[in-house]
Each structure stands twice: as C-alpha cells, then as structure tokens.
Design a protein around this motif. Structure first.
Motif, PDB file in Angstrom:
ATOM      1  N   HIS A  17       0.816  -1.210   0.000  1.00  0.00           N
ATOM      2  CA  HIS A  17       0.000   0.000   0.000  1.00  0.00           C
ATOM      3  C   HIS A  17       0.846   1.255   0.000  1.00  0.00           C
ATOM      4  O   HIS A  17       0.383   2.340   0.334  1.00  0.00           O
ATOM      5  N   GLY A  18       2.112   1.085  -0.347  1.00  0.00           N
ATOM      6  CA  GLY A  18       2.926   2.248  -0.657  1.00  0.00           C
ATOM      7  C   GLY A  18       3.380   3.075   0.516  1.00  0.00           C
ATOM      8  O   GLY A  18       3.635   4.263   0.368  1.00  0.00           O
ATOM      9  N   CYS A  19       3.538   2.473   1.711  1.00  0.00           N
ATOM     10  CA  CYS A  19       3.892   3.291   2.883  1.00  0.00           C
ATOM     11  C   CYS A  19       5.379   3.628   2.927  1.00  0.00           C
ATOM     12  O   CYS A  19       5.788   4.502   3.673  1.00  0.00           O
ATOM     13  N   ARG A  49       4.937   4.847  -6.597  1.00  0.00           N
ATOM     14  CA  ARG A  49       3.581   5.077  -6.121  1.00  0.00           C
ATOM     15  C   ARG A  49       2.815   5.946  -7.100  1.00  0.00           C
ATOM     16  O   ARG A  49       3.307   6.981  -7.524  1.00  0.00           O
ATOM     17  N   GLU A  51      -0.767   6.912  -6.328  1.00  0.00           N
ATOM     18  CA  GLU A  51      -1.790   6.583  -5.345  1.00  0.00           C
ATOM     19  C   GLU A  51      -3.197   6.613  -5.930  1.00  0.00           C
ATOM     20  O   GLU A  51      -3.989   5.710  -5.714  1.00  0.00           O
ATOM     21  N   LEU A  52      -3.507   7.673  -6.651  1.00  0.00           N
ATOM     22  CA  LEU A  52      -4.889   7.819  -7.109  1.00  0.00           C
ATOM     23  C   LEU A  52      -5.245   6.799  -8.180  1.00  0.00           C
ATOM     24  O   LEU A  52      -6.413   6.537  -8.435  1.00  0.00           O
ATOM     25  N   LYS A  53      -4.208   6.221  -8.812  1.00  0.00           N
ATOM     26  CA  LYS A  53      -4.479   5.143  -9.771  1.00  0.00           C
ATOM     27  C   LYS A  53      -4.307   3.777  -9.123  1.00  0.00           C
ATOM     28  O   LYS A  53      -4.365   2.751  -9.804  1.00  0.00           O
ATOM     29  N   ASN A  54      -4.037   3.774  -7.841  1.00  0.00           N
ATOM     30  CA  ASN A  54      -3.918   2.525  -7.104  1.00  0.00           C
ATOM     31  C   ASN A  54      -2.790   1.653  -7.633  1.00  0.00           C
ATOM     32  O   ASN A  54      -2.968   0.461  -7.877  1.00  0.00           O
ATOM     33  N   PHE A  56       1.142   0.588  -6.743  1.00  0.00           N
ATOM     34  CA  PHE A  56       2.247   0.632  -5.789  1.00  0.00           C
ATOM     35  C   PHE A  56       3.192  -0.521  -6.134  1.00  0.00           C
ATOM     36  O   PHE A  56       2.802  -1.679  -6.038  1.00  0.00           O
TER      37      PHE A  56
ATOM     38  N   TYR B 144      -5.811  17.907  -7.028  1.00  0.00           N
ATOM     39  CA  TYR B 144      -5.065  16.768  -7.587  1.00  0.00           C
ATOM     40  C   TYR B 144      -4.443  17.114  -8.937  1.00  0.00           C
ATOM     41  O   TYR B 144      -3.304  16.749  -9.207  1.00  0.00           O
ATOM     42  N   GLU B 180      -2.099  14.363  -2.290  1.00  0.00           N
ATOM     43  CA  GLU B 180      -2.865  13.271  -2.898  1.00  0.00           C
ATOM     44  C   GLU B 180      -3.563  12.429  -1.842  1.00  0.00           C
ATOM     45  O   GLU B 180      -4.660  11.955  -2.041  1.00  0.00           O
ATOM     46  N   SER B 181      -2.901  12.258  -0.700  1.00  0.00           N
ATOM     47  CA  SER B 181      -3.424  11.289   0.259  1.00  0.00           C
ATOM     48  C   SER B 181      -3.999  11.930   1.515  1.00  0.00           C
ATOM     49  O   SER B 181      -4.749  11.286   2.220  1.00  0.00           O
ATOM     50  N   LYS B 294     -10.866   0.912  -3.757  1.00  0.00           N
ATOM     51  CA  LYS B 294      -9.976   0.020  -4.485  1.00  0.00           C
ATOM     52  C   LYS B 294      -8.902  -0.580  -3.598  1.00  0.00           C
ATOM     53  O   LYS B 294      -8.435  -1.679  -3.833  1.00  0.00           O
ATOM     54  N   LYS B 295      -8.464   0.162  -2.624  1.00  0.00           N
ATOM     55  CA  LYS B 295      -7.443  -0.385  -1.732  1.00  0.00           C
ATOM     56  C   LYS B 295      -7.389   0.427  -0.454  1.00  0.00           C
ATOM     57  O   LYS B 295      -7.660   1.626  -0.466  1.00  0.00           O
ATOM     58  N   LEU B 296      -7.047  -0.230   0.631  1.00  0.00           N
ATOM     59  CA  LEU B 296      -6.767   0.490   1.870  1.00  0.00           C
ATOM     60  C   LEU B 296      -5.307   0.917   1.846  1.00  0.00           C
ATOM     61  O   LEU B 296      -4.425   0.098   1.576  1.00  0.00           O
ATOM     62  N   VAL B 297      -5.074   2.182   2.084  1.00  0.00           N
ATOM     63  CA  VAL B 297      -3.715   2.695   2.047  1.00  0.00           C
ATOM     64  C   VAL B 297      -3.460   3.558   3.281  1.00  0.00           C
ATOM     65  O   VAL B 297      -4.337   3.698   4.139  1.00  0.00           O
ATOM     66  N   GLY B 298      -2.276   4.124   3.354  1.00  0.00           N
ATOM     67  CA  GLY B 298      -1.958   4.916   4.540  1.00  0.00           C
ATOM     68  C   GLY B 298      -0.905   5.953   4.259  1.00  0.00           C
ATOM     69  O   GLY B 298      -0.788   6.446   3.146  1.00  0.00           O
ATOM     70  N   ILE B 309      -8.567   4.324  -1.186  1.00  0.00           N
ATOM     71  CA  ILE B 309      -8.590   4.933  -2.527  1.00  0.00           C
ATOM     72  C   ILE B 309      -9.998   4.736  -3.081  1.00  0.00           C
ATOM     73  O   ILE B 309     -10.475   3.606  -3.181  1.00  0.00           O
ATOM     74  N   GLN B 311     -12.515   5.178  -6.192  1.00  0.00           N
ATOM     75  CA  GLN B 311     -12.643   5.420  -7.633  1.00  0.00           C
ATOM     76  C   GLN B 311     -14.082   5.169  -8.043  1.00  0.00           C
ATOM     77  O   GLN B 311     -14.600   4.068  -7.886  1.00  0.00           O
ATOM     78  N   SER B 317     -10.700  10.400  -8.893  1.00  0.00           N
ATOM     79  CA  SER B 317     -10.256   9.488  -7.831  1.00  0.00           C
ATOM     80  C   SER B 317      -9.719  10.301  -6.673  1.00  0.00           C
ATOM     81  O   SER B 317      -9.141  11.354  -6.873  1.00  0.00           O
ATOM     82  N   TYR B 318      -9.895   9.796  -5.490  1.00  0.00           N
ATOM     83  CA  TYR B 318      -9.351  10.494  -4.331  1.00  0.00           C
ATOM     84  C   TYR B 318      -9.142   9.516  -3.200  1.00  0.00           C
ATOM     85  O   TYR B 318      -9.504   8.341  -3.293  1.00  0.00           O
ATOM     86  N   VAL B 319      -8.549  10.032  -2.131  1.00  0.00           N
ATOM     87  CA  VAL B 319      -8.290   9.203  -0.959  1.00  0.00           C
ATOM     88  C   VAL B 319      -9.176   9.699   0.172  1.00  0.00           C
ATOM     89  O   VAL B 319      -9.117  10.870   0.550  1.00  0.00           O
TER      90      VAL B 319
END
Lengths: 184, 655
Positions: A17-19, A49, A51-54, A56, B144, B180-181, B294-298, B309, B311, B317-319
């Motif tokens: 998840h790109g941390c 990364r 991020e907005l395109k998912n 990583f 963004y 972005e995040s 779409k995914k859990l991120v941090g 994320i 979508q 798209s945003y977080v």
C-alpha cells in the motif's frame, strides 16, 4: 554446476500500500553508523507510487549498467499505462538497474550504484530489514537451493570501480587512486 | 551537528520574492521541541494580534514535526500554523501523508511563508535549490490536477506536493490544503494560502536526516512496530468496533456504521436517527463501499491503513479518510453512501474541509426551509437534498451570490444574513463548526475538553479514556495491560475505569473535578506531544492503548535528538506549548466567555457545576478566572516575554 542458496524477496503487489517503510528500514540499516541516518534516496528498494491510480510497486536495486535499454517498456496496470519513472517524459519499466536514463538507485552524493544486498551481515539477520518492516506482508523472504553455473562474482568494490570508470574514464580513476594512495 | 531536526527554516517572502535558508536556534528545540511547539513560538514572536488573517503580515508555517523523517513509524505529520480567518485565533491544522518527511530530507524543518505574491505562484524546493514559480496556468485547477501538473512540468515523479484548489484561491473560510493522500482541513488555512497567492509547494529531498543514538532509537522503533502488530491483532473488547482499533477510526475498513449514524446528529446537527442502521442499509452501504474502495492505504512509514482509494466512474479518484465518509451523507439527511462518496470527491478536488462544509450547507438548507434564505438567494434551488448540496458546494466555492456569504462559515454567515439566522448557528465553538453531536446528560470530562480545547475540535483532544463506561465484565481486563498511564497516576486512573458506571459512580457529579482535570490533562498533553513531534495521533494520542505513550516517547525523543528528556520533562514541554498556544489566543481576545460547548450539546446542563469545573480546570492549569495564564505560570515555563506583553497590552495587571 554448483548448488547455491539463493535469497529471494518476493513481492506481492496486491498487498503493497505504498507506505515506504521498506525504504526507511533499508536506508537506516545501510547508514553509517548503522541506523544513524534516514534518507530514502539511499535506499536499495524504492516504491513506485501512483496513489490515485492505485499502483504501488516496490522495485529493488539490482545491477549497474552503463547503457540505456535499447527499447523501454511500459506496463498496463488496472487499465492505466504505468512506468516506474515518469509516464510522459521517460518511459521506463519497473527495472532495478542503475542506468544513465534516471536517478534511481544512485547514491545522491557520489552517483555510485545502489544494489540490494539482502542485508548481508555477520551474524545474518533473520530476514532482510525491508521484509521485517513490511507489516503488509507485501515483501516475502525466501531461501532456495538452486543449481548455478560457476562464475566469478563481482564484489561491491569492483562494481563501484567499474561505474567510476564508466563515469570518469579509466585514466582519471587510476590517477585518482594513485593520488589517494600517495596522500594516505 | 543537529539530530532528528535539520536545524534550518526556509523563510519565504512572497511580496519581495525572496527565499532564505536560516539556521534555527537549538534552544527553541529544548523548550518547544518542534512542529506545533516552535510554530506557536514563531506566531507569538511575529504575528501580533493586530495582524489580520489575510494580511500579508500574517505568516503561514508548513512544519515537519521533530521526529518526521526518522525511522519512527507514523512520524509523518505536517503541522500547518497561522491565524484562522474563521476563529481569528491561532490555527494548527495537520495532515499525514508524505510531505513532511520529504521536507526534512530536503534539509528543512519548516517553510515559513509571509507576504503576498503579485500573481499566483508555487514554490519548488529541490534540496538547496528553491524557486518561486509562476502558477497562473494552474489557476482554478483542482488540488489533484495541480499536484500532477507540477510533477509533470518539473519532470519530478518523486516530488511531494501540497496544493489548494479553487476554494483556497477564493479564500473560502473553510478551505483545506491537500496532498494526494491527506488533507489539512480545519480552520481554513487553505484560504490563508490563497490570500498569499500561493497555489502549491512541491518538495524533493535526497539528504540524510541524522539520529543521535541510532541503535537505541531503532530498538524503540522495533518495539513500537511489535506493539502495532499486537494491537491490530487484539482490538479492545467492550467498546464499539469503530473505537477498538488503532489508527484513525477504521471507517474505510469497517462497514458497521451503527455507532456513528446513531450517536451523531443528522442535518444541521438536529436529529439523531436511532433506527437508521438496519440490515438493508448495512448491505447497501457495504456493497457501495466495496465497489468504490480500491485499496486500503496509509501514510509514510506507517503500517496502519486508515485511508481508502475511492474510484467512481465520472468522478475524480481520491483518498478518503475517517469520518468524512459520513459527514456529507448525514448533513444532507441522505440515506445513500454513494452520494457521500461522490460529493466528497468534488469537495476534495475543490479543497474544502469535510467537517465544516456539510455543516454550512445543512445550515443553508435550514435557512431556506425557514424562509430566511429565499428563491432569490437560491434561484432554481433543487428539491432533493443531495442535489441541493451539489448546488451549494459549487456556489460556495465559486463565491457566487449567497455562496459568497456562506463561504465564511456558519457563524459569520449567520451574522451577515441576519433575520434570525443566528438562531440556526447552534453547533459552533469559537466560530468554528463542530462534529454534529447532541446528547442527553452532561459529560463533565468532555465538557472541559470541548470548552477549552485550543484546536476547537474534540477528536484532537480526546483519546486515552473510553467514551462511555466499559461494561463491567471488560473493566478488569482493560486495566490489566494498560501500560500507557502516566507514572504516579496508575492507581487513580485504573480505579476510575473499574468504578465508572457503578451505582453512585456516574457522570455528571462523579468523579471529583480534580480527577477530571487530571484525565483531561493527560489526553490533551499526549496530543500536544504528538503535534510537536509530528507523530500521527492514530498511533498515539487518539486511540485507546496506543503504541506511543508517555513512557516510550521520552526515550524516542532523547535517542533521536541527543537531548536528555525525561517523562516529567516531556510533560513540562508539552504544557509549555499548550500554555503558549493559549497565550497566542488570549492576546487575540480569547476569554472565558468563549470557552464553552454549543448550548444544546447536552440537554441536561448544570451552569453552577460547570462554572466550578471550569474554575478547577483553569486553576489546575495555572490560569486566572478569565482563562489567562498567570504571571507565575508564564515565568515557571520560562516565558517572561509573554507576561511582559500581557502587561503591556493590559491583559494581565503588573504584579
């Protein structure tokens, strides 16, 4: 042919998840003194990364090369074109080479190549630092027995000198070494 | 050599177009650590109360915390400080993400911006090379799009950027600053950035950040990592799921929203819908979120995934983070999560606060329904609440018509609209919109926190104590491994947990005010420490039983910086910072009259008892009955300059 233990870091992209904890752990581990500094630019693993395109993708520094690829490669992930560098300017695959086309895996001060050494140390770590710090389990450490052809290995010093020769030419490097040995 | 910090500030004067790299005073690190602490000192020294939030003389500080960029997990917070256009007090809005560590690697602890650029610009910090660049082509661009456009034109895919959207450019009082995040949302610092004609700051750093005692520091970090794993595997028992984990409330992961949707008020903080959450809603909402997320991120160097994320076809798209999942849905009294996810996409592209914005819009809807705002103010106002929210969002961000007034937030808009609109402003504290919570019986601990919290945001103060008594069967287990309690308080705090909820051991008149003050103090001090260090509250001051606490933090600070900081020492520094933030606000007019929750926050109020609580708290803090730190307090914390200024301005009498 000989048997050799090959150390492998498997990457599960679905879990990353790109941390960038792997970058922190790697940079800290390889700092001198050990853990004495953090600078991801010195890390031998970098996370690409978007991020907005998912997207990583952890990429490990692999080998030094003085030439660019004959052709670049672009990957399509989740329906989007992706490269490990810049989607518009420098289309470049998720490759771990230290090469002239980008600044990845180069020491920020010297430009010398950075290569993953799987945290070789004495006594050895249970697993490489990046794997230990990846609580997402995106990095998985494995050891495998593999048959390999016998061949001489470049050690770290030789790789470094080779890259210096490519950068400055043999003459300058030899001159430099001669001067350094005189003064020391 | 400086450790943990770089020892440099980047001073930017946009009026003159000058950029200067200035060494910071190590003495200030000893007194205030960094982040919020040193920000408060800079605001004190440089921004007297006569300076307007939008004046070029106001400064806007983008600070990394003291531990940012170190190997400490979750040390990634950017602390942005200035004077808020809304509260007119010192604001400190914060965000996680990746920006602050990058700033440290570029060689700076803070970027201090003053002045106003003649035209829209952005700042590009590439290690020692800093440029003020034209941003006229980015005018009106979403947060963004701005970030991506800057990365592309610089050809710097690794640059981290923060930006304002149209709302910040138009100085909407609740405009945010976005990466972005992550978002620094509260108190309208995006508007201050807009007033400086500063669209974005991009940064790229490739320098080392040094640590004083590397092996010891890493050992502590490894222990924190171990405890994070332990806590993720062992949620707290006896509390709602949403409060059981670490990180910010795991609303991107969990689908069970019973607790928020039932306990919080809907619309303009009006009604609780006790029967809202049912199987049908849960099924619909689960599907909606599963499809969109779409995914859990941090954030940087943190294993906890608090963000999602999002979508959705046709939307940027945003977080998404935390409670913003629900704010728009509940504000609009809409039943579908899909609406909430979609409008949040537009809102974050514009760059507005996900807490205040829906509150302002719900307020406008009420005014319309009460006939205070008319079809003249809101031409072709749709019937459907969701459509109304889209309509209002556009109008506010573009400052068209009545949107220009609403853009100042509920308090200022109510005053300007008049005609009884003030009566609809019932959920602000210190002119700032609050989380919509309306409850029955006064909670004395929360009374003090809502009233006196300098952040004017309850989530930024609470955390170490459960929100309600634990069920009897869970209490013993809770206190067994409660290692976070400060030294010397173990017996009292544990007894509080064990007894709370028993016959005769219930709020509001139990426990004694002194113990309440100690509980409040512990919670706020932990937040102040985090905000100085740049640690995420989600791993520290905000959840129950966090990995960072008053016992390991002094060691982390000591090993990172080389200073020798004890538990008492760290506590004292945090109290000093808390006092200085208060002093900044006192100097701008904050007095006891504004230290209060919204009047209808609780149905059952006890004015005399509340006054006693307030007196006790002020006294505990070393403040006078007006909530101003006394001479002895200011001198004890080594801030005679604050006392002298107070005397000069007639805020305190000379003693």
């Amino acid at each position: 042919m000989a048997k050799k233990t090959v150390k492998i870091i498997k990457v599960d992209l679905d879990k990353c998840h790109g941390c960038r904890a792997c970058e922190v752990a790697c940079a800290a581990y390889h700092a001198k003194p050990k853990y004495g500094a953090v600078n991801p630019a010195r890390s031998r693993v970098r996370v690409y990364r978007d991020e907005l395109k998912n997207v990583f993708v952890p990429v490990f520094g692999t080998f030094y090369t003085k030439s660019e690829c004959a052709a670049r490669h672009m990957y399509r992930i989740n329906g989007n074109d992706q490269s490990a560098y810049d989607e518009d300017m420098s289309v470049c695959s998720f490759c771990g080479a230290t090469c002239p086309s980008r600044d990845l895996f180069k020491e920020p001060d010297s430009g010398l190549p950075l290569k993953c050494d799987v945290c070789e140390s004495d006594p050895p770590l249970e697993k490489p630092m990046c794997v230990k710090w990846c609580l997402a389990d995106a990095l998985i450490y494995e050891e495998r027995e593999e048959e390999v052809e016998d061949q001489p290995e470049f050690d770290e010093v030789e790789v470094a000198i080779e890259s210096l020769v490519d950068k400055f030419g043999m003459e300058k490097v030899l001159d430099g070494l001669a001067r350094m040995s005189k003064s020391s | 050599m400086r450790y943990a910090e770089t020892g440099y500030y980047l001073e930017v004067d946009l009026s003159r177009g000058s950029v200067e790299k200035v060494q910071s005073d190590p003495k200030l690190t000893e007194m205030y650590l960094g982040g919020l602490g040193t920000n408060a000192k800079l605001i004190w020294d440089r921004v007297p109360p006569e300076v307007d939030p939008f004046s070029p003389d106001n400064i806007l500080i983008f600070s990394a915390g003291l531990l940012c960029g170190s190997s400490a997990p979750g040390s990634n917070r950017t602390i942005i400080s200035s004077i808020s256009p809304q509260t007119r007090y010192m604001a400190f809005s914060m965000m996680g993400g990746f920006w602050a560590p990058e700033l440290k690697y570029a060689g700076y602890d803070k970027v201090i911006v003053k002045g106003r650029a003649p035209d829209l610009v952005y700042l590009w910090i590439n290690n020692d090379k800093v440029e003020i660049r034209d941003a006229s082509h980015l005018r009106g661009k979403s947060t963004y799009d701005t970030i991506h456009a800057i990365r592309r034109e610089l050809n710097e895919p690794h640059a981290e950027a923060l930006a304002i959207g149209l709302a910040g450019e138009n100085q909407v009082y609740f405009a945010s600053i976005e990466t972005e995040s992550s978002s620094a949302s509260r108190k309208g610092l995006g508007a201050v950035m807009g007033s400086k004609n500063l669209k974005a700051i991009a940064v790229r750093g490739t320098k080392d950040l040094y640590l004083a005692k590397p092996l010891e520091f890493m050992e502590e970090c490894n222990k924190v990592m171990d405890y994070i794993q332990f806590r993720l595997a062992n949620p707290i028992e006896g509390v709602p799921a949403i409060l059981a984990f670490i990180g910010s409330p795991q609303e991107m992961m969990l689908h069970d929203e019973k607790w928020h949707t039932m306990s919080f008020a809907w619309g303009n903080a009006r009604v609780r819908r006790m029967d809202f959450w049912n199987e049908k809603i849960e099924k619909e909402w689960t599907e909606t979120l599963e499809n969109a997320r779409k995914k859990l991120v941090g954030c940087y160097n943190c294993p906890v995934k608090c963000h999602g994320i999002i979508q959705l076809p046709g939307f940027p798209s945003y977080v998404m983070k935390c409670f913003s999942k629900l704010t728009y849905v509940m504000g609009a009294m809409a039943d579908d999560l899909d609406f909430g996810l979609k409008i949040a996409s537009i809102a974050q592209s514009y760059g507005v606060d996900g807490y205040s914005t829906p509150q302002v819009m719900a307020f406008a809807v009420e005014l319309y329904e009460a006939g205070i705002l008319t079809d003249q103010d809101l031409p072709n106002f749709p019937k459907d609440n969701r459509e109304r929210f889209y309509y209002l969002l556009d109008m506010i961000v573009k400052r068209e018509g009545i949107g220009d007034v609403l853009a100042k937030g509920v308090y200022w808009a109510a005053k300007e609209i008049g005609k009884g609109a003030e009566k609809f402003d019932h959920n602000t504290i210190k002119k700032h919109e609050q989380i919509p919570i309306k409850l029955g019986m006064l909670n004395p601990m929360y009374y003090l926190m809502w009233s006196t919290g300098e952040k004017v945001n309850i989530t930024q103060i609470e955390g170490q104590i459960p929100q309600a008594p634990l069920p009897k069967d869970y209490r013993e287990k809770f206190v067994q491994d409660w290692i976070q309690v400060p030294t010397g308080k173990e017996e009292r705090f544990k007894r509080f947990i064990l007894e709370w909820g028993d016959e005769g051991k219930q709020f509001p008149f139990w426990p004694e005010p002194e113990l309440l003050c100690e509980l409040v103090e512990w919670q706020e001090i932990m937040h102040y420490i985090d905000d100085c260090l740049g640690l995420c509250a989600g791993l520290s001051s905000f959840p129950l039983k966090p990995p960072y606490h008053i016992h390991n933090l002094p060691r982390l600070v000591s090993y990172a910086t080389g200073m020798d900081v004890t538990e008492e020492g760290l506590w004292e520094i945090a109290t000093r910072v808390r006092t200085l933030v208060r002093a900044n606000n006192n100097r701008r007019g904050l007095r006891r009259t504004e230290d209060k929750p919204p009047e209808d926050h609780w149905k059952k109020r006890f004015p005399e008892y509340e006054a006693k609580l307030m007196d006790t708290y002020y006294n505990y803090r070393g403040w006078n009955t007006e909530g101003i730190p006394k001479k002895e307090t200011l001198l004890r914390f080594g801030m005679p300059e604050v006392y002298q200024d107070f005397v000069k301005r007639g805020i305190l009498k000379e003693e």
